[in-house]
Design an enzyme around this catalytic site. Structure first.
Site, mmCIF file in Angstrom:
data_model
loop_
_atom_site.group_PDB
_atom_site.id
_atom_site.type_symbol
_atom_site.label_atom_id
_atom_site.label_comp_id
_atom_site.label_asym_id
_atom_site.label_seq_id
_atom_site.Cartn_x
_atom_site.Cartn_y
_atom_site.Cartn_z
ATOM 1 N N GLY A 239 0.828 -1.206 0.000
ATOM 2 C CA GLY A 239 0.000 0.000 0.000
ATOM 3 C C GLY A 239 0.858 1.249 0.000
ATOM 4 O O GLY A 239 2.001 1.238 -0.477
ATOM 5 N N SER A 240 0.327 2.309 0.569
ATOM 6 C CA SER A 240 1.031 3.593 0.533
ATOM 7 C C SER A 240 2.202 3.599 1.510
ATOM 8 O O SER A 240 2.255 2.813 2.471
ATOM 9 C CB SER A 240 0.068 4.713 0.923
ATOM 10 O OG SER A 240 -0.292 4.566 2.281
ATOM 11 N N GLY A 244 2.650 2.003 5.227
ATOM 12 C CA GLY A 244 3.790 1.117 5.481
ATOM 13 C C GLY A 244 4.615 1.580 6.674
ATOM 14 O O GLY A 244 5.107 0.770 7.458
ATOM 15 N N GLU A 261 5.771 -3.533 0.851
ATOM 16 C CA GLU A 261 5.815 -3.295 -0.596
ATOM 17 C C GLU A 261 4.975 -2.040 -0.819
ATOM 18 O O GLU A 261 3.763 -2.100 -0.892
ATOM 19 C CB GLU A 261 5.230 -4.528 -1.294
ATOM 20 C CG GLU A 261 5.726 -4.706 -2.688
ATOM 21 C CD GLU A 261 4.757 -4.105 -3.678
ATOM 22 O OE1 GLU A 261 5.000 -2.939 -4.058
ATOM 23 O OE2 GLU A 261 3.783 -4.762 -4.044
#
Ligand code: UN1
Length: 508
Positions: A239-240, A244, A261
């Site tokens: 995600g963003s 993260g 990721e």
């Protein structure tokens, strides 16, 4: 669509928590899933309450006790059957992905294909979870390492690849002997329910405890429960960067493992030695495919000054041929953004580009009219910018492509690396000195670096992920499986004396 939903056993009201076919009512709020394609309500889901969450985790803990004892190749056989089921439901699931998320049907089907591919990969892997053997420095001693399952893997996935990224994690985790608890994006809950139904059918047929695959639907707080939960040794989150960082800090705070990721700000360098007829479709697919909502989408184009005008004109022409509309129509190149909030973000990025002094060579805009009634369709656009502008340094999840000029390759590489993110990168050149420099330790600083192909559309066989603010995690192929296991070093003495390491003498 109704028949597709029925085939995937999606009802108008679904249970967003489940460890099995006989899911119980979630006690959290009700979430509605609207399609960005036509704004229609597809179905509703009950989110998980904290109590539901604890039940799912409890079932996962129980299931782990038996699943870890199943021989890895046997676990691989069950994953093989999951791949078979995904083959069977490919059209239905791919169509639902396209309808709920808004990507083109081709890409929806492609996403399910990625799931099938990772199943195949995981089946082979289930016989190859190799550890090394070492030569002990002591006589009559043997030393080796083995890889054991970790336990519960929490998977937080994003709306843009609502099913494939979960499968990269879960299929590997399952052959590794872990059990999974999945928190899908609350923007795409129904594709997750469909996957859970498919998986549970396979588990049931094989008499495997349903807690091997848990699903908990909900908002940010569900992600926070997973991140803070000591019962969850690994949290894999896509995600963003903002999300993260909070997952990484929470998991790090309890010394758990996270696999992150996150965002990309991917560039393609177009050298004066590029094969332009090869480069243009790669650029356009990378920039407008999935409406610019891939973490690998091409966001920046770094073009040699001698061909800058030529590339610009070719792009203007190519963008003029793009067909935007209902992604389920196979003639369409670009579907909608995920929701109207994403459209707002697109508009504010466009405003920021203009305020910074950027010029649009392909004009942006929000599309209106009967075909675009959901309000989620935007015009893919191209702007001339400078790399250091804050808006260019930022990942906007929309089809906005930035053009930047360079004169030397060193400068181009510095521009390419000169962003906080480090996911994917590419160069188009037929000059081997240029491509080798780009791939060298003095070249791209990204987790993915390509030559004469674009930044998106990675195959599952390679390790997928990136550096810097992209989070450093690697998923999918190569030896990414190691993140889902714990390594144990074993030393065995089969002699009659007790020699100590480092030659230490200790006599009593
Ligand atoms: C993502 O956008 O999170 O390389 C994943 C690609 C796809 C996966 C993208 N195979 O574009």
């Amino acid at each position: 669509m109704q028949t597709i939903l029925e085939t995937l056993r999606i009802s108008s009201t679904n249970h967003g928590i489940s460890t099995g076919l006989a899911a119980w009512e979630g006690r959290g709020e009700e979430l509605s899933s609207f399609s960005p394609v036509d704004g229609q309500l597809i179905g509703k889901v009950h989110a998980a309450s904290r109590e539901d969450y604890d039940t799912v985790i409890g079932q996962a803990q129980e299931a782990f006790k038996t699943w870890r004892l199943v021989p890895a190749p046997k676990r691989g056989d069950i994953v093989r059957q999951m791949g078979e089921q995904l083959r069977k439901y490919k059209t239905e699931l791919g169509t639902l992905v396209s309808y709920e998320m808004g990507k083109s049907l081709q890409e929806g089907l492609g996403e399910v294909q990625e799931m099938i591919d990772i199943c195949d990969f995981a089946v082979g892997l289930s016989r190859q979870l190799y550890g090394l053997t070492m030569h002990s420095e002591r006589p009559s001693h043997r030393m080796y390492e083995q890889w054991h399952p970790l336990g519960i893997v929490g998977i937080i996935s994003a709306f843009n690849f609502p099913v494939a990224v979960w499968s990269w994690n879960s299929m590997l985790a399952w052959v590794c002997g872990d059990v999974c608890v999945w928190k899908p994006s609350e923007k795409t809950p129904l594709t997750a329910v469909a996957c859970q139904n498919i998986i549970q059918e396979v588990l049931k047929t094989n008499d495997v405890p349903e807690g091997v695959s848990g699903l908990i639907i909900g908002g940010r707080e569900v992600g926070e429960w997973l991140s803070h939960d000591e019962r969850v040794p690994l949290v894999s989150a896509t995600g963003s960067t903002r999300m993260g960082k909070s997952v990484g800090q929470a998991v790090g705070g309890r010394l758990g493992r996270s696999l992150l990721e996150l965002g990309g700000n991917n560039a393609i360098i177009i050298s004066q030695h590029a094969d332009l007829p090869l480069a243009i479709p790669a650029i356009v697919f990378g920039a407008v495919g999935t409406a610019g909502q891939r973490c690998t989408s091409t966001r920046r184009l770094i073009i040699h000054e001698s061909i800058y005008e030529d590339v610009k004109q070719r792009l203007v022409k190519a963008y003029g041929q793009l067909r935007i509309g209902n992604p389920l129509d196979s003639n369409i190149h670009v579907g909608p953004l995920i929701d109207t909030l994403a459209v707002k973000n697109y508009q504010s990025a466009v405003d920021e580009v203009r305020i910074a002094g950027g010029t649009f060579v392909v004009e942006p805009g929000v599309l209106t009219g009967a075909d675009f009634a959901s309000g989620c369709y935007v015009q893919p656009c191209v702007a001339e910018v400078e790399n250091h502008w804050p808006i260019v340094q930022h990942e906007t999840f929309a089809p906005i492509l930035y053009l930047i000029k360079y004169s030397t390759l060193d400068e181009a590489i510095a521009l390419q690396n000169g962003v906080p993110q480090g996911l994917s990168s590419a160069i188009f050149t037929l000059n081997v000195r240029e491509s080798e420099l780009f791939l060298s330790q003095a070249g791209s600083d990204c987790g993915i670096a390509n030559v004469n192909i674009g930044t998106s559309g990675a195959e599952i066989g390679g390790a997928f992920g990136g550096e810097k603010e992209t989070g450093g995690g690697r998923e999918s192929g190569s030896d990414a499986w190691r993140a889902y296991m714990r390594r144990q070093t074993n030393t065995i003495n089969y002699g009659t004396t007790l020699p100590l390491a480092q030659g230490i003498k200790f006599e009593i």
